[in-house]
Design a protein around this motif. Structure first.
Motif, short mmCIF file in Angstrom:
data_model
loop_
_atom_site.label_atom_id
_atom_site.label_comp_id
_atom_site.label_asym_id
_atom_site.label_seq_id
_atom_site.Cartn_x
_atom_site.Cartn_y
_atom_site.Cartn_z
N ILE A 167 -12.97 31.56 15.51
CA ILE A 167 -12.81 32.52 16.62
C ILE A 167 -12.40 33.88 16.05
N GLU A 227 -8.53 24.81 20.54
CA GLU A 227 -8.31 25.76 19.45
C GLU A 227 -7.25 25.25 18.48
N LYS A 281 -1.92 30.91 24.18
CA LYS A 281 -2.11 32.36 24.28
C LYS A 281 -1.87 32.90 25.68
N VAL A 288 -8.57 41.00 23.76
CA VAL A 288 -9.70 40.11 24.06
C VAL A 288 -9.70 39.77 25.54
N VAL A 331 -11.66 37.30 28.20
CA VAL A 331 -12.60 36.20 28.44
C VAL A 331 -12.68 36.04 29.95
P1 AMP Z 1 -8.60 36.44 19.43
O1 AMP Z 1 -7.69 37.64 19.53
O2 AMP Z 1 -9.94 36.74 18.86
O3 AMP Z 1 -7.92 35.24 18.86
O4 AMP Z 1 -8.85 35.97 20.93
C1 AMP Z 1 -7.77 35.62 21.76
C2 AMP Z 1 -8.12 34.39 22.54
O5 AMP Z 1 -9.30 34.62 23.31
C3 AMP Z 1 -8.46 33.20 21.66
O6 AMP Z 1 -7.35 32.49 21.25
C4 AMP Z 1 -9.34 32.39 22.59
O7 AMP Z 1 -8.55 31.65 23.49
C5 AMP Z 1 -10.08 33.44 23.36
N1 AMP Z 1 -11.38 33.66 22.70
C6 AMP Z 1 -11.68 34.56 21.74
N2 AMP Z 1 -12.97 34.47 21.36
C7 AMP Z 1 -13.51 33.48 22.10
C8 AMP Z 1 -14.82 32.91 22.21
N3 AMP Z 1 -15.85 33.36 21.48
N4 AMP Z 1 -15.01 31.91 23.08
C9 AMP Z 1 -13.99 31.46 23.85
N5 AMP Z 1 -12.74 31.97 23.84
C10 AMP Z 1 -12.51 32.97 22.97
#
Ligand code: AMP
Length: 415
Positions: A272, A182, A204, A153, A155
């Motif tokens: 998320i 979160e 994270k 991911v 951002v």
């Molecule tokens: P994930 O692997 O989907 O958990 O994404 C890893 C991290 O990226 C998450 O813990 C968030 O900190 C950030 N993240 C993922 N999706 C979003 C979103 N739509 N908006 C903001 N931060 C995000």
């Protein structure tokens, strides 16, 4: 009960530690395990992605419960042959594990279940990606569709970087940015009944102050003193139960651990991501607080009898875990270095060291063998005390080039 745990990280060490303290567990095995797990379980060198090998081992050991820890074996379908052979298994089928294995599948399930999440587009070409990025505006959120060990991911407010990440993946999900803190909420389910655990928060980013690259997770704590009252009930009703019901309705019942990664945004709680297994490092703190013996809970999920289980019992204490990672993590972790001070870290009985990427060296020493090396965990009367104890443990450990965050649970402890 003879129990076999599949995996070899700090999450599996935490699972094995709890299982080893459960009086109903008579034999504990782990494959492949690590140097720390070897202290509480018998290790077996098995390719954890190979369903036939895992089944063969489970049959040979007469395992009465198999607990599959990581996502990769679940997505590879390791639980399926076990279940087909009539062995109770904690962990979803390959089909249901797509909830984690494919972000696009997960979004589709959420849409079907009416679960609140970020609006999103699935994109496979640079043109589609550019269009999606511009539809939402900065900050941009670009997710590799497949499994990426928490590192898929990006951002960013940099449109070029967002486009570059999209171009480096075959298929991406681009979604709206979610603001707000979160929370990770785990639930144990047998496909029908859903049993929420205590919420936790993980960290994270690699560096203090939430700077640096995304990692698998650098630390965690539980409980969350700042979380709104009724959060667990709300998420049960709006997220966990509808998702489990939707997966059952689709003919892919989900049994095992459903992990909801949530953002508490100004417009309400949003998912998320879902994961199909215990989160690492949140498991270390959640299990540190669980008083109900673990094996019976996991077995009830495997057997489809969760509705008959007594309510879970929790410690009033707080728990904190701090990850010690190797030099260069997450980009290029350096391995093979000796780890010292492991016994000293546990000497006063307040902190304990869960091993992530470690292996035994030839002379009885413990060597680093992965990006995240250790997860130093402690409980205390409150978060401040649990932090103090965990960091005291970290301070006694030496690993060349080792790195850790110094601000795990700091804000929550001082708020
Ligand atoms: P994930 O692997 O989907 O958990 O994404 C890893 C991290 O990226 C998450 O813990 C968030 O900190 C950030 N993240 C993922 N999706 C979003 C979103 N739509 N908006 C903001 N931060 C995000």
């Amino acid at each position: 009960m003879k129990v076999l745990v599949i995996g070899g990280g700090a999450r599996e060490h935490a699972l094995c530690r709890s299982l080893s303290q459960d009086p109903s567990v008579t034999e504990l095995h782990c494959a492949p395990g690590n140097a720390g797990i070897a202290r509480v379980a018998t290790l077996h060198p098995v390719d954890q992605l190979d369903g036939a090998q895992v089944l063969d081992l489970a049959v040979r050991l007469g395992a009465e419960l198999v607990v599959v820890g990581p996502e990769a074996p679940l997505v590879a379908g390791v639980a399926d042959p076990l279940r087909a052979a009539g062995i109770p298994v904690f962990g979803p089928s390959a089909e249901a594990a797509q909830l984690e294995g494919s972000k696009a599948f997960s979004k589709d399930v959420m849409a079907g279940a009416g679960v609140p999440t970020a609006r999103s587009y699935v994109c496979t070409t640079p043109e589609e990606a550019a269009e999606a990025l511009d539809a939402f505006g900065a900050p941009y959120v670009v997710k590799d569709d497949g499994l990426a060990a928490g590192k898929g991911v990006v951002v960013t407010s940099d449109r070029e970087a967002a486009l570059a990440h999209a171009a480096s993946c075959e298929r991406v999900v681009i979604e709206e940015y979610l603001d707000g803190p979160e929370v990770s909420l785990f639930a144990i389910t047998d496909g029908t009944t859903v049993l929420p655990l205590q919420p936790a928060q993980d960290f994270k980013r690699a560096l203090d102050g939430d700077e640096g690259p995304n990692t698998g997770g650098m630390g965690a704590y539980s409980p969350l003193p700042w979380a709104p009252a009724g959060l667990v009930e709300e998420v049960m009703e709006s997220v966990l139960q509808p998702t489990v019901d939707e997966l059952r309705r689709r003919g892919t019942p989900f049994s095992g651990l459903l992990y909801a990664g949530l953002a508490l945004t100004s417009r309400g709680t949003r998912v998320i991501e879902f994961n199909a297994r215990f989160g690492d490092p949140e498991t270390q703190v959640v299990l540190a607080r669980l008083r109900t013996p673990l094996a019976g809970v996991l077995l009830a999920a495997g057997n489809g009898t969760l509705d008959q289980l007594e309510p879970l019992r929790w410690s009033e204490e707080a728990a904190v875990t701090v990850v010690v990672a190797s030099e260069g993590y997450p980009a290029a972790p350096r391995t093979g270095d000796p780890i010292e001070g492991l016994a000293e870290a546990e000497a006063d009985g307040t902190a304990y060291v869960l091993h992530a990427g470690t292996r035994a060296g030839g002379d009885g020493e413990v060597l680093s063998a992965g990006g995240r090396v250790l997860s130093v965990t402690a409980t205390g009367a409150d978060l401040a005390q649990a932090r103090e104890r965990a960091y005291a443990g970290v301070g006694r450990i030496s690993l060349k080039g080792g790195q850790h965050r110094t601000d795990i649970a700091l804000k929550a402890a001082t708020a």
